[in-house]
Design an enzyme around this catalytic site. Structure first.
Site, PDB file in Angstrom:
ATOM      1  N   VAL A 123       1.577   1.646   1.726  1.00  0.00           N
ATOM      2  CA  VAL A 123       0.140   1.855   1.961  1.00  0.00           C
ATOM      3  C   VAL A 123      -0.369   0.690   2.804  1.00  0.00           C
ATOM      4  CG1 VAL A 123      -2.129   2.089   0.857  1.00  0.00           C
ATOM      5  CG2 VAL A 123      -0.101   3.112  -0.206  1.00  0.00           C
TER       6      VAL A 123
ATOM      7  N   GLY B 285      -1.778  -0.065  -2.759  1.00  0.00           N
ATOM      8  CA  GLY B 285      -0.325   0.182  -2.705  1.00  0.00           C
ATOM      9  C   GLY B 285       0.221   0.420  -4.104  1.00  0.00           C
ATOM     10  N   HIS B 286      -0.092  -0.480  -5.029  1.00  0.00           N
ATOM     11  CA  HIS B 286       0.354  -0.320  -6.421  1.00  0.00           C
ATOM     12  C   HIS B 286      -0.218   0.986  -7.002  1.00  0.00           C
ATOM     13  CE1 HIS B 286       0.245  -4.899  -6.195  1.00  0.00           C
ATOM     14  NE2 HIS B 286       1.497  -4.672  -6.541  1.00  0.00           N
TER      15      HIS B 286
ATOM     16  N   SER C  76      -0.578  -6.070   0.361  1.00  0.00           N
ATOM     17  CA  SER C  76       0.244  -6.968  -0.436  1.00  0.00           C
ATOM     18  C   SER C  76      -0.686  -7.846  -1.267  1.00  0.00           C
ATOM     19  CB  SER C  76       1.089  -7.850   0.498  1.00  0.00           C
ATOM     20  OG  SER C  76       1.539  -8.999  -0.193  1.00  0.00           O
TER      21      SER C  76
ATOM     22  N   LYS D  30       7.630  -0.762   0.897  1.00  0.00           N
ATOM     23  CA  LYS D  30       7.165  -2.044   1.439  1.00  0.00           C
ATOM     24  C   LYS D  30       8.211  -3.149   1.184  1.00  0.00           C
ATOM     25  CE  LYS D  30       4.365  -5.817   1.594  1.00  0.00           C
ATOM     26  NZ  LYS D  30       4.939  -6.570   0.525  1.00  0.00           N
TER      27      LYS D  30
ATOM     28  N   GLY E 114       1.120  -7.568 -10.794  1.00  0.00           N
ATOM     29  CA  GLY E 114      -0.340  -7.654 -10.871  1.00  0.00           C
ATOM     30  C   GLY E 114      -0.986  -7.949  -9.532  1.00  0.00           C
ATOM     31  N   ALA E 115      -2.269  -8.394  -9.576  1.00  0.00           N
ATOM     32  CA  ALA E 115      -3.106  -8.512  -8.377  1.00  0.00           C
ATOM     33  C   ALA E 115      -3.039  -7.170  -7.635  1.00  0.00           C
ATOM     34  CB  ALA E 115      -2.672  -9.675  -7.488  1.00  0.00           C
TER      35      ALA E 115
ATOM     36  N   HIS F 201      -3.477  -3.540  -5.874  1.00  0.00           N
ATOM     37  CA  HIS F 201      -4.210  -3.007  -4.725  1.00  0.00           C
ATOM     38  C   HIS F 201      -3.823  -1.541  -4.566  1.00  0.00           C
ATOM     39  CE1 HIS F 201      -0.339  -3.438  -2.792  1.00  0.00           C
ATOM     40  NE2 HIS F 201      -0.332  -4.728  -3.042  1.00  0.00           N
TER      41      HIS F 201
HETATM   42  P1  AMP Z   1       4.673  -6.389  -6.674  1.00  0.00           P
HETATM   43  O1  AMP Z   1       3.523  -6.437  -7.612  1.00  0.00           O
HETATM   44  O2  AMP Z   1       4.396  -7.021  -5.352  1.00  0.00           O
HETATM   45  O3  AMP Z   1       5.949  -6.843  -7.313  1.00  0.00           O
HETATM   46  O4  AMP Z   1       4.889  -4.861  -6.339  1.00  0.00           O
HETATM   47  C1  AMP Z   1       5.073  -3.890  -7.337  1.00  0.00           C
HETATM   48  C2  AMP Z   1       5.483  -2.590  -6.702  1.00  0.00           C
HETATM   49  O5  AMP Z   1       4.479  -2.154  -5.806  1.00  0.00           O
HETATM   50  C3  AMP Z   1       6.778  -2.721  -5.873  1.00  0.00           C
HETATM   51  O6  AMP Z   1       7.565  -1.558  -6.070  1.00  0.00           O
HETATM   52  C4  AMP Z   1       6.253  -2.804  -4.467  1.00  0.00           C
HETATM   53  O7  AMP Z   1       7.169  -2.360  -3.492  1.00  0.00           O
HETATM   54  C5  AMP Z   1       5.060  -1.869  -4.544  1.00  0.00           C
HETATM   55  N1  AMP Z   1       4.124  -2.147  -3.450  1.00  0.00           N
HETATM   56  C6  AMP Z   1       3.609  -3.349  -3.096  1.00  0.00           C
HETATM   57  N2  AMP Z   1       2.843  -3.234  -1.994  1.00  0.00           N
HETATM   58  C7  AMP Z   1       2.874  -1.923  -1.638  1.00  0.00           C
HETATM   59  C8  AMP Z   1       2.293  -1.163  -0.587  1.00  0.00           C
HETATM   60  N3  AMP Z   1       1.526  -1.728   0.351  1.00  0.00           N
HETATM   61  N4  AMP Z   1       2.547   0.168  -0.532  1.00  0.00           N
HETATM   62  C9  AMP Z   1       3.340   0.759  -1.463  1.00  0.00           C
HETATM   63  N5  AMP Z   1       3.920   0.095  -2.490  1.00  0.00           N
HETATM   64  C10 AMP Z   1       3.692  -1.220  -2.580  1.00  0.00           C
END
Ligand code: AMP
Length: 291
Positions: free
Chosen positions: A184, A42-43, A193, A157, A37-38, A40
């Site tokens: 991203v 990237g997700h 992030s 990332k 969650g949270a 952005h």
């Molecule tokens: P998280 O919510 O941080 O566990 O991330 C969930 C998914 O989103 C994971 O596969 C991360 O690698 C991906 N992710 C997080 N930040 C980015 C980003 N800046 N660009 C691409 N994928 C991302």
């Protein structure tokens, strides 16, 4: 909680699986994007990719307590579910799985000890977050068993995580294709992030130097030895009073072992963790090769 007609939000495994069963029966291709969650951009890039490549896209939002080795970090992890749902609806994500802790852990007390990734889990992030990748593997394995996706999307990332998930799929012979997705970035190069929310404007500006310096390695590559480049990188970043490098390593992108010469491996990646203000950030850039 607002529920839009387009995206179904599931809070229980049973309801999610009942819905997925119908899709499986009609042989729909399912893409899965696990997140904490949270959300952005990237997700959302992972959601977009999955939408392009599958008939149905399932996103999960679950802050996995098992992968946190620091209670404070877990308690402070940003939670923005209403906004997340809005963003997912905009992307026309089909299904969101948003379970509570007691839903996920209802069957068993999490036992992460069976997961073993050897050196891959003990180097770099593993040195600073012991047990972290066992916790990640535990939850991703569980989510794969619940959702049974054809493809699952992970960001570069979190490169070490991506490699561990690929290894998990190999070890357990899981019928899912892992799709790596590019990082991203913000306009100043900072990797997006969920933790960036905690950076002040000043810290955010300063953090731009992390990726700039990573990209500069490409220019140094060949002119200086690996050790010299590593030292220069750490020195350059630590010069900024807002930044403290925790580790920087230049590794074989397939097995994460440190390289000591530029041509030792076909795929070479530079991976860094740094504290900016009070926030811990990670980033990486391919120096040679790629996925
Ligand atoms: P998280 O919510 O941080 O566990 O991330 C969930 C998914 O989103 C994971 O596969 C991360 O690698 C991906 N992710 C997080 N930040 C980015 C980003 N800046 N660009 C691409 N994928 C991302």
């Amino acid at each position: 909680m607002k529920q839009n007609l387009r995206m179904k939000v599931f809070r229980t495994i049973k309801e999610l699986q009942d819905s997925l069963k119908k899709l499986n029966q009609s042989k729909k291709e399912i893409g899965f994007v696990p997140t904490m969650g949270a959300l952005h951009e990237g997700h959302l890039s992972l959601i977009k990719r999955s939408k392009n490549e599958n008939e149905v896209t399932v996103c999960s939002i679950f802050v996995n307590s098992v992968q946190f080795n620091n209670k404070e970090d877990l308690a402070n992890y940003p939670r923005t579910i209403e906004k997340d749902i809005e963003l997912l609806e905009k992307e026309k994500c089909d299904m969101l799985f948003y379970p509570a802790d007691n839903e996920i852990f209802q069957f068993e007390k999490p036992d992460i000890s069976k997961y073993n990734f050897g050196y891959m889990e003990s180097c770099m992030e593993g040195l600073f977050r012991p047990g972290h990748f066992k916790g990640v593997a535990y939850i991703v394995h569980l989510l794969f068993r619940i959702i049974n996706p054809d493809k699952a999307y992970f960001g570069q990332k979190d490169y070490q995580q991506l490699i561990i998930i690929k290894e998990l799929v190999k070890q357990y012979n899981l019928p899912v294709k892992i799709v790596p997705c590019p990082t991203v970035r913000e306009s100043n190069g900072l990797a997006m992030s969920s933790r960036n929310i905690r950076l002040s404007e000043k810290e955010k500006n300063a953090a731009g130097i992390i990726s700039k310096t990573l990209y500069e390695i490409n220019n140094n590559n060949g002119h200086n030895s690996v050790t010299t480049v590593k030292n220069l990188f750490v020195e350059l970043l630590n010069k900024n009073p807002l930044i403290t490098v925790q580790y920087f390593d230049i590794v074989n992108a397939d097995n994460l072992k440190s390289v000591d010469s530029w041509d030792r491996a076909k795929n070479i990646i530079g991976c860094v963790a740094a504290i900016v203000g009070k926030t811990r950030l990670i980033d990486n850039v391919f120096i040679a090769g790629g996925h």
